[in-house]
Design a protein around this motif. Structure first.
Motif, mmCIF file in Angstrom:
data_model
loop_
_atom_site.group_PDB
_atom_site.id
_atom_site.type_symbol
_atom_site.label_atom_id
_atom_site.label_comp_id
_atom_site.label_asym_id
_atom_site.label_seq_id
_atom_site.Cartn_x
_atom_site.Cartn_y
_atom_site.Cartn_z
ATOM 1 N N SER A 128 -58.856 29.219 19.758
ATOM 2 C CA SER A 128 -59.029 30.329 18.963
ATOM 3 C C SER A 128 -58.330 31.439 19.074
ATOM 4 O O SER A 128 -57.534 32.134 18.253
ATOM 5 C CB SER A 128 -60.560 30.599 18.841
ATOM 6 N N ASP A 129 -58.070 31.908 20.201
ATOM 7 C CA ASP A 129 -57.083 33.083 20.711
ATOM 8 C C ASP A 129 -55.755 32.781 20.052
ATOM 9 O O ASP A 129 -55.112 33.623 19.537
ATOM 10 C CB ASP A 129 -57.166 33.205 22.017
ATOM 11 N N ALA A 130 -55.026 31.500 20.250
ATOM 12 C CA ALA A 130 -54.041 30.987 20.141
ATOM 13 C C ALA A 130 -53.631 31.202 18.650
ATOM 14 O O ALA A 130 -52.496 31.541 18.184
ATOM 15 C CB ALA A 130 -53.528 29.663 20.459
ATOM 16 N N HIS A 131 -54.711 30.715 17.841
ATOM 17 C CA HIS A 131 -54.546 30.779 16.261
ATOM 18 C C HIS A 131 -54.311 32.181 15.873
ATOM 19 O O HIS A 131 -53.310 32.502 14.889
ATOM 20 C CB HIS A 131 -55.687 30.643 15.714
ATOM 21 N N VAL A 132 -55.022 33.297 16.512
ATOM 22 C CA VAL A 132 -54.674 34.836 16.191
ATOM 23 C C VAL A 132 -53.239 35.106 16.377
ATOM 24 O O VAL A 132 -52.509 35.701 15.585
ATOM 25 C CB VAL A 132 -55.745 35.412 16.953
ATOM 26 N N VAL A 133 -52.531 34.677 17.565
ATOM 27 C CA VAL A 133 -51.260 34.853 17.836
ATOM 28 C C VAL A 133 -50.379 34.185 16.928
ATOM 29 O O VAL A 133 -49.241 35.021 16.289
ATOM 30 C CB VAL A 133 -50.950 34.503 19.121
ATOM 31 N N CYS A 134 -50.472 33.120 16.654
ATOM 32 C CA CYS A 134 -49.559 32.305 15.572
ATOM 33 C C CYS A 134 -49.698 32.929 14.204
ATOM 34 O O CYS A 134 -48.632 33.056 13.484
ATOM 35 C CB CYS A 134 -50.039 30.801 15.604
ATOM 36 N N ARG A 135 -50.920 33.193 13.786
ATOM 37 C CA ARG A 135 -51.011 33.933 12.408
ATOM 38 C C ARG A 135 -50.338 35.199 12.327
ATOM 39 O O ARG A 135 -49.668 35.602 11.499
ATOM 40 C CB ARG A 135 -52.449 33.927 12.002
ATOM 41 N N GLN A 136 -50.630 36.021 13.452
ATOM 42 C CA GLN A 136 -49.986 37.326 13.613
ATOM 43 C C GLN A 136 -48.356 37.331 13.588
ATOM 44 O O GLN A 136 -47.754 38.162 12.842
ATOM 45 C CB GLN A 136 -50.293 38.040 14.733
ATOM 46 N N LEU A 137 -47.721 36.266 14.201
ATOM 47 C CA LEU A 137 -46.326 36.016 14.189
ATOM 48 C C LEU A 137 -45.853 35.307 12.927
ATOM 49 O O LEU A 137 -44.263 35.093 12.979
ATOM 50 C CB LEU A 137 -45.883 35.607 15.438
ATOM 51 N N GLY A 138 -46.899 35.055 12.154
ATOM 52 C CA GLY A 138 -46.246 34.228 10.829
ATOM 53 C C GLY A 138 -45.896 32.537 11.393
ATOM 54 O O GLY A 138 -44.794 32.260 10.647
ATOM 55 N N CYS A 139 -46.388 32.196 12.200
ATOM 56 C CA CYS A 139 -45.951 30.729 12.657
ATOM 57 C C CYS A 139 -46.968 29.662 12.486
ATOM 58 O O CYS A 139 -46.950 28.817 13.352
ATOM 59 C CB CYS A 139 -45.893 31.051 14.273
ATOM 60 N N GLY A 140 -47.719 29.864 11.493
ATOM 61 C CA GLY A 140 -48.867 28.838 11.132
ATOM 62 C C GLY A 140 -50.026 28.824 11.669
ATOM 63 O O GLY A 140 -50.397 29.908 12.173
ATOM 64 N N VAL A 141 -50.346 27.677 12.380
ATOM 65 C CA VAL A 141 -51.708 27.646 13.176
ATOM 66 C C VAL A 141 -51.260 27.078 14.570
ATOM 67 O O VAL A 141 -50.321 26.590 14.780
ATOM 68 C CB VAL A 141 -52.587 26.648 12.615
ATOM 69 N N ALA A 142 -52.161 27.446 15.540
ATOM 70 C CA ALA A 142 -51.791 27.031 16.929
ATOM 71 C C ALA A 142 -51.874 25.403 17.338
ATOM 72 O O ALA A 142 -53.056 24.847 16.675
ATOM 73 C CB ALA A 142 -52.906 27.824 17.799
ATOM 74 N N LEU A 143 -51.021 24.787 17.657
ATOM 75 C CA LEU A 143 -51.093 23.519 18.047
ATOM 76 C C LEU A 143 -51.716 23.395 19.457
ATOM 77 O O LEU A 143 -52.304 22.319 19.754
ATOM 78 C CB LEU A 143 -49.604 22.901 17.963
ATOM 79 N N GLU A 144 -51.178 24.316 20.444
ATOM 80 C CA GLU A 144 -51.645 24.409 21.908
ATOM 81 C C GLU A 144 -51.755 25.530 22.299
ATOM 82 O O GLU A 144 -50.991 26.421 22.277
ATOM 83 C CB GLU A 144 -50.899 23.475 22.654
ATOM 84 N N ALA A 145 -52.876 25.760 23.033
ATOM 85 C CA ALA A 145 -53.085 27.117 23.857
ATOM 86 C C ALA A 145 -53.004 26.717 25.389
ATOM 87 O O ALA A 145 -53.691 26.136 26.154
ATOM 88 C CB ALA A 145 -54.309 27.474 23.656
ATOM 89 N N THR A 146 -51.686 27.091 25.702
ATOM 90 C CA THR A 146 -51.300 26.791 27.319
ATOM 91 C C THR A 146 -51.815 27.644 28.269
ATOM 92 O O THR A 146 -51.753 28.950 27.905
ATOM 93 C CB THR A 146 -49.757 26.418 27.501
ATOM 94 N N VAL A 147 -51.763 27.189 29.369
ATOM 95 C CA VAL A 147 -52.357 27.954 30.667
ATOM 96 C C VAL A 147 -51.593 27.694 31.825
ATOM 97 O O VAL A 147 -50.368 27.067 31.853
ATOM 98 C CB VAL A 147 -53.846 27.642 30.866
ATOM 99 N N SER A 148 -51.801 28.249 32.884
ATOM 100 C CA SER A 148 -51.047 28.304 34.046
ATOM 101 C C SER A 148 -49.708 28.418 34.139
ATOM 102 O O SER A 148 -48.866 27.778 34.653
ATOM 103 C CB SER A 148 -51.444 26.959 34.770
#
Length: 966
Positions: free
Chosen positions: A162-182
């Motif tokens: 859900s957090d990653a979706h916001v980032v992708c949308r804000q950058l005009g990069c579609g939807v998030a495929l993966e939220a990576t960690v570590s």
């Protein structure tokens, strides 16, 4: 402006409509400057008259610039601007936006030239920026924010899709495929612990692959950009460019840079040309070039590469067995056995095309005492595409403590040419893959193989069932497992004196976990109800605890990207057969959904109305949008979680045929280019679709790259398929999910799609209209709360209020189409009394009330006939012997004397009605004759009503009865 007609100076009004505000200084928007407001006529300055600190504070707060410091009139005025907007604002200072303040316009004088309102705010304008770094493109990488002049990262605590979706949308990069960690994309810098840096991979991220070279580290170079795979032109192609590709692929170093489509000609776009890499870039698209899609090449100039590979198995007699070594450009280096795990071995085996790792051997001696090992430890999860992509950590103190190198050994079960959980047993030896002999092969041996491969336990050992003609010589060594061993080579083996194995007598195993996974009833292999093949039966998963983490595992396992939505309550319809899993609790990292914690196979307390489903990011859907026809309308595709139109160039007959067949709308179609332009705004996803006769769906056809604006609005495709037919009101209504055609969830057709009805205000009156409209008799029940299962798509109607007599549901009062605050768990249903008929009944005389009226009318008609007949008979009897007195007709049949005697006796009798009746009866029977004069005399003197009450009941057959009641 119409605002001026609404407002006056004495009574300020609120400014209607959305607008914008800015402070302009030296041509840029800042936290101090001239106040400008966006109206329908563009940007206009505000007048300084009555402009005050309260107004200024609202502007500063709205712009994130702190509080107002001053309001210098005209200080930032720029000559030559538009006319000053003279409307006056009357803010209290507490409003969040300037347009929330009352405004007065009527009667306000014009503003003097240069008398413009200005504001100086206390703070600086919020200049925060967002970027993704070290991911190879602007749509993938570590998330960083520019705040207070410094770039910093985000910690991965609670970081999810859900957090990653916001980032992708804000950058005009579609939807998030993966939220990576570590710190998946490397550690950032700054004050926090960067081992926990969050990252994201968005749907618009370019991808790289090597095709038709025999392995993933050799082949034609192809890039996925704007949803289309394309090639690289060979112009200026050299080893430096190839080196970048190999390193990016995790394939070691470049051995050769190939030209002139040595690996075959590609198709689709040619994305890059004239590359000039230095060899230091981490992604090939970062190298200088002519830009995306700019070239003058043909596909016979497609570039290719042969890489060394990042990992190999050496010294085992073939590519699938031996010591693990890696190469990143400095030669082949052995991997330490410290913390080496089976998931890491599995990744290596899959990368090299060697099936599943059977085991790995540790503590192998190094070739030289001084030989160095790889300075990192690999921590693979098991699902990574290659060893290069696994997380790794530096060895403690920069030096790996090891006992020696690691070697991987293999076993597999082969069926139909692929490695599965059932099939012929094969083992990797120095001579290659060899089958095992079925002599003395038993369930204990089979259990070890199944356990080793992660395939559960052995079910059977069918001899020779999977034997392939022409295979290598059968390995005749006999295994004597107890069944408790972890690996087959831990079992005792006898070889001496063992006879040769008969041809075809190969050992085979069927394990319990020869499982499969699929998504059904979602219109695509990447969306639908989740089903697992277990023990020969397809079954579903219960939605208890079902969430995006569980759905991610399903999507990744099926190669469908990541999960966009985890659906519940049989969103894609109810399954059948067993419910295999319940209470799944996946972390999202599992390679298979059945590896997630659960209550166990077949352990649940669910019904199929709780079947779980998923919509993955690679899901595509197709529809025709029309108001009243099912197979005619604007062609739309569902992509990136959004419906958008399709462009019609060139769209030939073959393409139209593929589209219509896919939609179940006949075998042919025509393009209508004369329809008026569509209203509204939407993405126009794709153009240049060209299908072949062999294509069975639109997704198999070639096209131009997918993008938000592929054509103009006038080029949107409007298609008429041969199976098109206009919908009647009855055909726009249907029932689904019930046990007959006259019960189920209510669905209506609107704007080209089927949708549901919310159960708010739903009652028997509304259900009655539905049942009558469908020709299903009367309503018996009006259930809500998705009793017949939740639908999908739009919820078209809400707050429907019928009286029960309307000819169709559309006549009833309701909220506007598509405006609802409901979820599909509130879908309305009906249960009707009758069976479905082909045509709806005509309201009116053939309804139940109409039939009753007809019956009663017929009865009344017969009663009237009988009364009329009696009247005719009486008139005939009295013909010529009657006289008239006023409006009354008196029969002359000897009534006069009777009446005279009765009246005389009544007048002289006592008040006892019973005795009077007896006396009357006696005299009436005795006196049968009288004169007409007597009748007249009696009639004039008697009280008619009192007399008739006495006589009528006793002597209804007398003509006197007619006399009494004309």
């Amino acid at each position: 402006m119409w605002i001026r007609k609404m407002c006056d100076v004495a009574k300020p009004c609120l400014l209607p409509g959305y607008t914008d505000v800015r402070l302009m200084k030296n041509g840029s928007s800042q936290c101090e400057g001239q106040v400008e407001m966006k109206t329908s006529g563009g940007w206009r300055t505000l007048c300084a008259s009555q402009w005050n600190m309260a107004n200024a504070n609202v502007v500063c707060r709205q712009l994130g610039c702190g509080v107002a410091v001053s309001t210098p009139k005209g200080a930032y005025f720029v000559d030559g601007g538009d006319e000053i907007w003279r409307d006056r604002f009357h803010c209290s200072g507490s409003e969040s936006f300037l347009w929330n303040c009352p405004v007065s316009a009527l009667g306000v004088p014009a503003c003097a030239h240069g008398n413009t309102a200005s504001v100086v705010c206390s703070g600086k304008r919020d200049s925060r920026q967002l970027r993704l770094v070290d991911g190879g493109s602007h749509c993938a990488g570590r998330v960083e924010i520019l705040q207070q002049g410094s770039w910093g990262s985000i910690c991965d605590d609670s970081w999810d899709l859900s957090d990653a979706h916001v980032v992708c949308r804000q950058l005009g990069c579609g939807v998030a495929l993966e939220a990576t960690v570590s710190a998946h994309f490397g550690e950032g810098s700054g004050p926090i612990c960067h081992k926990e840096d969050a990252g994201v991979i968005c749907s618009e991220t370019p991808k790289l692959r090597l095709v038709d070279g025999g392995s993933h580290c050799a082949g034609r170079v192809e890039i996925l950009h704007q949803h289309s795979w394309g090639t690289v032109c060979q112009r200026n192609w050299d080893l430096k460019d190839a080196l970048v590709v190999c390193r990016q692929m995790g394939c070691g170093v470049a051995i050769d840079a190939m030209y002139f489509a040595q690996f075959g000609e590609g198709s689709g776009p040619i994305w890059l040309s004239q590359l000039q890499c230095t060899g230091e870039e981490d992604q090939v698209w970062k190298c200088p070039s002519q830009g995306w899609g700019h070239h003058d090449c043909a596909h016979d100039e497609d570039a290719g590469v042969i890489c060394s590979g990042f990992v190999r198995l050496d010294g085992g007699g073939g590519p699938c067995s031996g010591r693990v070594e890696v190469n990143s450009g400095g030669g082949w280096t052995p991997v330490s056995d410290g913390n080496f795990t089976l998931p890491t071995a599995q990744v290596i085996c899959a990368e090299l095309g060697c099936g599943k790792a059977a085991s790995f051997l540790l503590d192998l001696p190094l070739r030289e005492a001084s030989e160095q090992v790889w300075a990192e430890e690999f921590q693979c999860k098991g699902w990574e595409p290659g060893l290069w992509f696994c997380p790794r950590v530096p060895c403690p103190a920069g030096s790996c403590q090891h006992r020696g190198a690691v070697q991987v050994v293999y076993v597999r079960l082969m069926k139909n040419g692929s490695s599965q959980c059932e099939g012929q047993v094969e083992m990797k030896t120095s001579g290659g893959w060899r089958t095992l002999c079925a002599s003395h092969w038993n369930m204990a041996n089979a259990n070890v193989v199944c356990r080793q491969l992660g395939c559960g336990v052995a079910i059977s050992t069918p001899k020779g069932a999977y034997s392939v003609e022409g295979g290598d010589e059968i390995w005749r060594d006999r295994f004597h497992c107890s069944g408790s061993e972890s690996f087959l080579w831990n079992c005792p083996v006898s070889a001496l004196g063992v006879p040769a194995c008969a041809h075809g007598n190969t050992a085979s195993v069927v394990c319990s976990d020869s499982r499969q996974l699929r998504l059904v009833d979602g219109g695509s292999h990447c969306a639908g109800r989740v089903e697992i093949l277990q023990q020969g039966s397809w079954g579903s998963i219960c939605d208890d605890s079902w969430d995006l983490s569980d759905a991610h595992v399903v999507c990744r396992q099926l190669g469908c990207g990541v999960a966009l939505e985890a659906t519940v309550s049989a969103h894609f319809g109810e399954g059948s057969g067993p419910i295999w899993l319940d209470e799944l609790n996946c972390t999202g990292e599992e390679a298979h959904v059945w590896q997630c914690p659960s209550q166990g196979w077949g352990q649940h307390d669910c019904r199929h109305k709780e079947d779980a489903g998923v919509i993955c990011s690679e899901f595509l859907a197709l529809r025709l949008v029309s108001k009243d026809q099912e197979c005619v309308g604007w062609l739309e595709v569902f992509y990136n979680n959004t419906w958008g139109s399709v462009c019609h160039s060139p769209m030939e007959a073959v393409t139209l045929s593929v589209i219509c067949r896919q939609l179940g709308c006949g075998d042919t179609g025509t393009l209508n280019t004369s329809v008026p332009l569509r209203e509204g705004s939407r993405p126009r996803w794709v153009d240049g679709i060209q299908c072949r006769k062999t294509d069975t769906s639109l997704w198999q056809c070639s096209s131009d790259p997918w993008k938000q604006r592929s054509c103009s609005a006038k080029e949107e495709a409007y298609i008429m398929c041969s199976g098109a037919a206009a919908f009647s009101d009855k055909e726009k209504l249907r029932l689904r999910g019930g046990d007959s055609e006259c019960s189920g969830r209510v669905e209506v057709w609107h704007e080209g799609t089927w949708g549901t009805v919310c159960d708010d205000s739903w009652s028997l009156a509304e259900a009655e209209v539905v049942c009558q409209q469908l020709g299903c008799g009367s309503a018996l029940e009006a259930p809500g709360k998705a009793v017949f299962g939740p639908g999908n798509g739009s919820i078209w109607l809400d707050e429907v209020q019928c009286r029960g007599r309307e000819p169709s549901l559309w006549v009833c009062a309701a909220a506007p189409w598509g405006q609802s605050d409901c979820k599909h768990e509130e879908d309305a249903g009906v249960r009707c009394s009758g069976e479905y008929s082909a045509s709806a009944p005509v309201p009116g005389i053939f309804s139940l009330p109409g039939i009753l009226c007809m019956i009663l009318g017929a009865l009344l008609f017969f009663v009237l006939i009988i009364l009329g007949t009696q009247l005719i008979r009486w008139r005939a009897k009295c013909q010529g012997r009657a006289w008239e007195y006023g409006d009354l007709k008196v029969c002359t049949d000897n009534i006069g004397p009777i009446v005279n005697m009765m009246i005389s006796h009544v007048d002289s009798a006592s008040g006892d009605w019973v005795r009077r009746n007896l006396v009357l009866s006696k005299w009436i029977t005795k006196l049968k004759k009288g004169t007409l004069e007597a009748q007249r005399s009696v009639y004039k003197s008697m009280h008619q009503r009192r007399f008739c009450l006495l006589v009528r009941a006793r002597f209804p057959e007398q003509c006197l009865n007619s006399f009494c009641f004309p």
